[in-house]
Enzyme design. Structure first.
Site, PDB file in Angstrom:
ATOM      1  N   HIS A 112       0.834  -1.190   0.000  1.00  0.00           N
ATOM      2  CA  HIS A 112       0.000   0.000   0.000  1.00  0.00           C
ATOM      3  C   HIS A 112       0.873   1.245   0.000  1.00  0.00           C
ATOM      4  O   HIS A 112       2.078   1.167   0.242  1.00  0.00           O
ATOM      5  CB  HIS A 112      -0.936   0.022   1.213  1.00  0.00           C
ATOM      6  CG  HIS A 112      -2.119  -0.878   1.071  1.00  0.00           C
ATOM      7  ND1 HIS A 112      -2.052  -2.247   1.260  1.00  0.00           N
ATOM      8  CD2 HIS A 112      -3.414  -0.610   0.736  1.00  0.00           C
ATOM      9  CE1 HIS A 112      -3.257  -2.782   1.064  1.00  0.00           C
ATOM     10  NE2 HIS A 112      -4.090  -1.812   0.739  1.00  0.00           N
TER      11      HIS A 112
ATOM     12  N   LYS B 183      -0.506   4.617   4.533  1.00  0.00           N
ATOM     13  CA  LYS B 183      -1.399   3.666   5.214  1.00  0.00           C
ATOM     14  C   LYS B 183      -0.791   3.285   6.555  1.00  0.00           C
ATOM     15  O   LYS B 183       0.314   2.743   6.619  1.00  0.00           O
ATOM     16  CB  LYS B 183      -1.640   2.438   4.353  1.00  0.00           C
ATOM     17  CG  LYS B 183      -2.627   1.449   4.974  1.00  0.00           C
ATOM     18  CD  LYS B 183      -2.992   0.349   4.002  1.00  0.00           C
ATOM     19  CE  LYS B 183      -3.915  -0.694   4.629  1.00  0.00           C
ATOM     20  NZ  LYS B 183      -5.195  -0.113   5.112  1.00  0.00           N
TER      21      LYS B 183
END
Length: 257
Positions: free
Chosen positions: A132, A136
């Site tokens: 990600h 995140k």
């Protein structure tokens, strides 16, 4: 009748997407937009709360909404099986409230998990790599956790996967016996690879999210579903009518790796 929507985490990436979807849907209107300094009481008067905050904040948002009889669409990661069990207990006191928890709003991601759940019944060596963007906060991702839990449930009597040297930190975090490796880096939005190894072969099931627009269709469907939901619903698959409990293969001994 207009459904009044409060968005918790409105200034974030998913919050902005939620705002645009609410504004474009007939029969929905923004009631309140909550930021990190906004009191939770600002959501009072809403019919639905969209929670796209952070794992640390999300439980308080959801709990406040439940206590006040407001349905919630949860798009925040970090809702493990233990947290969901606690939420079910809380909902006992509010039987008319509905909570819809969506680890990933992407249609492709849901299908990738379904395919992994089927394939996971044939292989004993399984690991997940999820990547990600650098912003995140939590790891492993809610999508990877749910994928691992569903694979483990589908395996039934076949039991845990083989994860040698799992005590070593570099081997990742085990969820339902499956090692998960998390990447957080620039240049990535979201990606998941489920790697399944057998005798003489490797199967990789990959899903890439290349634009936040991938979440739009799933969020629209989930937002419409949460308006009439009661109890706890987990996963976009349930919203779309995909029943993972029926994703079962019956491989014979010769077919198994």
């Amino acid at each position: 009748m207009t459904t009044r929507v409060a968005i918790a985490g409105a200034s974030g990436r998913m919050g902005r997407l939620a705002r645009s979807i609410v504004n474009e849907l007939d029969g929905f209107a923004i009631h309140a937009e909550l930021g990190s300094q906004t009191p939770l009481s600002d959501m009072l008067g809403a019919d639905v709360v969209i929670d796209v905050t952070t794992p640390a904040v999300s439980p308080a948002v959801v709990s406040f909404a439940v206590e006040n009889g407001i349905n919630v669409l949860v798009g925040t990661s970090g809702w493990s099986a233990d947290r969901l069990a606690q939420l079910r207990t809380q909902l006992v006191t509010q039987p008319n409230v509905g909570i819809v928890v969506i680890p990933n709003f992407s249609i492709g991601s849901v299908l990738g998990t379904a395919l992994s759940t089927i394939a996971g019944q044939f292989f004993d060596s399984i690991e997940i790599i999820e990547a990600h963007h650098a912003g995140k906060i939590d790891s492993p991702s809610g999508t990877a956790v749910r994928t691992a839990e569903l694979i483990a449930a589908a395996r039934g009597d076949r039991g845990p996967v083989e994860a040698p040297f799992a005590d070593q930190i570099a081997r990742g975090e085990q969820v339902a016996s499956i090692p998960i490796h998390s990447l957080r880096m620039a240049g990535v939005l979201a990606k998941q690879e489920v790697i399944l190894g057998g005798t003489g072969e490797v199967l990789t099931i990959t899903h890439d999210t290349i634009s936040p627009e991938a979440y739009s269709t799933g969020m629209r469907a989930a937002l419409k579903a949460v308006t009439t939901a009661t109890g706890l619903t987990v996963g976009l698959d349930q919203v779309l009518g995909l029943d993972f409990s029926k994703v079962r293969a019956t491989p014979d001994a010769e077919a198994r790796s």
